[in-house]
Design a protein around this motif. Sequence first.
Motif, short mmCIF file in Angstrom:
data_model
loop_
_atom_site.label_atom_id
_atom_site.label_comp_id
_atom_site.label_asym_id
_atom_site.label_seq_id
_atom_site.Cartn_x
_atom_site.Cartn_y
_atom_site.Cartn_z
N LYS A 22 0.81 -1.23 -0.04
CA LYS A 22 -0.10 0.02 -0.42
C LYS A 22 1.06 1.15 0.04
O LYS A 22 1.74 1.10 0.32
CB LYS A 22 -1.02 -0.01 1.23
N THR A 79 1.61 4.67 1.63
CA THR A 79 1.41 5.03 3.06
C THR A 79 2.31 6.53 3.08
O THR A 79 3.26 6.53 2.84
CB THR A 79 2.17 4.22 4.18
N GLU A 89 -11.48 11.20 5.88
CA GLU A 89 -11.83 9.82 6.50
C GLU A 89 -13.10 9.11 5.63
O GLU A 89 -13.24 8.07 5.58
CB GLU A 89 -12.52 10.04 7.85
N ASP A 127 -7.71 3.54 2.31
CA ASP A 127 -7.85 2.40 3.09
C ASP A 127 -7.89 2.59 4.54
O ASP A 127 -8.67 1.97 5.33
CB ASP A 127 -6.99 1.19 2.74
N ASP A 128 -7.21 3.65 5.02
CA ASP A 128 -6.99 3.93 6.35
C ASP A 128 -6.41 5.20 6.81
O ASP A 128 -5.52 5.74 5.86
CB ASP A 128 -6.07 2.83 7.23
N VAL A 129 -6.78 5.82 7.92
CA VAL A 129 -6.22 7.01 8.28
C VAL A 129 -6.08 7.10 9.70
O VAL A 129 -6.96 6.89 10.49
CB VAL A 129 -7.00 8.16 7.56
N TRP A 130 -5.19 7.89 10.07
CA TRP A 130 -4.98 8.02 11.56
C TRP A 130 -4.21 9.38 11.74
O TRP A 130 -3.30 9.73 11.04
CB TRP A 130 -4.50 7.07 12.43
N VAL A 166 -2.03 8.38 6.03
CA VAL A 166 -2.94 7.78 5.21
C VAL A 166 -2.31 6.52 4.48
O VAL A 166 -1.35 6.67 3.68
CB VAL A 166 -3.54 8.87 4.26
N GLN A 167 -3.14 5.33 4.30
CA GLN A 167 -2.99 4.36 3.48
C GLN A 167 -3.82 4.36 2.18
O GLN A 167 -5.19 4.53 2.57
CB GLN A 167 -2.92 3.00 4.27
N TYR A 168 -3.50 4.11 1.16
CA TYR A 168 -4.37 3.99 -0.03
C TYR A 168 -3.55 3.19 -1.28
O TYR A 168 -2.58 2.60 -0.95
CB TYR A 168 -4.61 5.34 -0.77
#
Length: 241
Positions: free
Chosen positions: A49, A51, A72, A78-81, A105-107
């Motif tokens: 992914k 990142t 978000e 795919d994910d975010v923090w 962020v992951q995508y």
Amino acid sequence: MTRFPSIDEQVEGSRLQLDIWHPDCWTLEVTADTPGGLLGHGVYAIDGKATGRFTAYGRSVEDLEVLVDAVEASPLIDDVWEADQHYATDVGTPDPENVTTGLVVQYELTNSINDALVSRGFIPDEPVRMTDGREYWTVVTHEDRETIADRLDEIREEKSASVRIESMRSLHSGLTNGVFRTDCLSERQREVFELARTRQYYSWPREVSAADLAAELDISEATLLEHLRKAEAKLLDPETR
């Protein structure tokens, strides 16, 4: 066909500012419809992914919350923090009065244009700015003009991207010799300064007046001159705030 400004033949590299749009990019979709913007600090391939580390910023807490909510909710991630203290104001942001927060962020790797640029020798020289649905990259490369043109055309075709050269400066000895670093400027100061430089405001004789630039930006001449004064002060003395 890509057109370039005239530069000296004896160069050791170039510094380019690129205005980029490409499809299926979450940063472009999010910033196109929300206030504020993003700064990209690097994208890495981890577990298949992309990142990336980003700074989200806005002119108010409310604007920043709208932006983070949009990130978000994006179907392209795919994910975010959040990686920093909420609403910090000292993260090297484009404007000191902005409120900010750090994001990881992951995508999908295929939706990133980072590798397409870096693998062809375009090395990021400043954080990537994302605002109003566009990405603004400042990159350095040691390739000659013909190779630069060919590789940008390859990127356009591979990523179905719009890549426009905003400016290009030759580097004669060292990557930053003779080049102002604009990453110390606020978003508005950078916009005003780059417009002035592009329109030959700093040439002699001047090819455009401050009044003309102010009209183009729909601001008063006094406001434009104040932005330029602050930008020039920072460029001449990076310690200036």
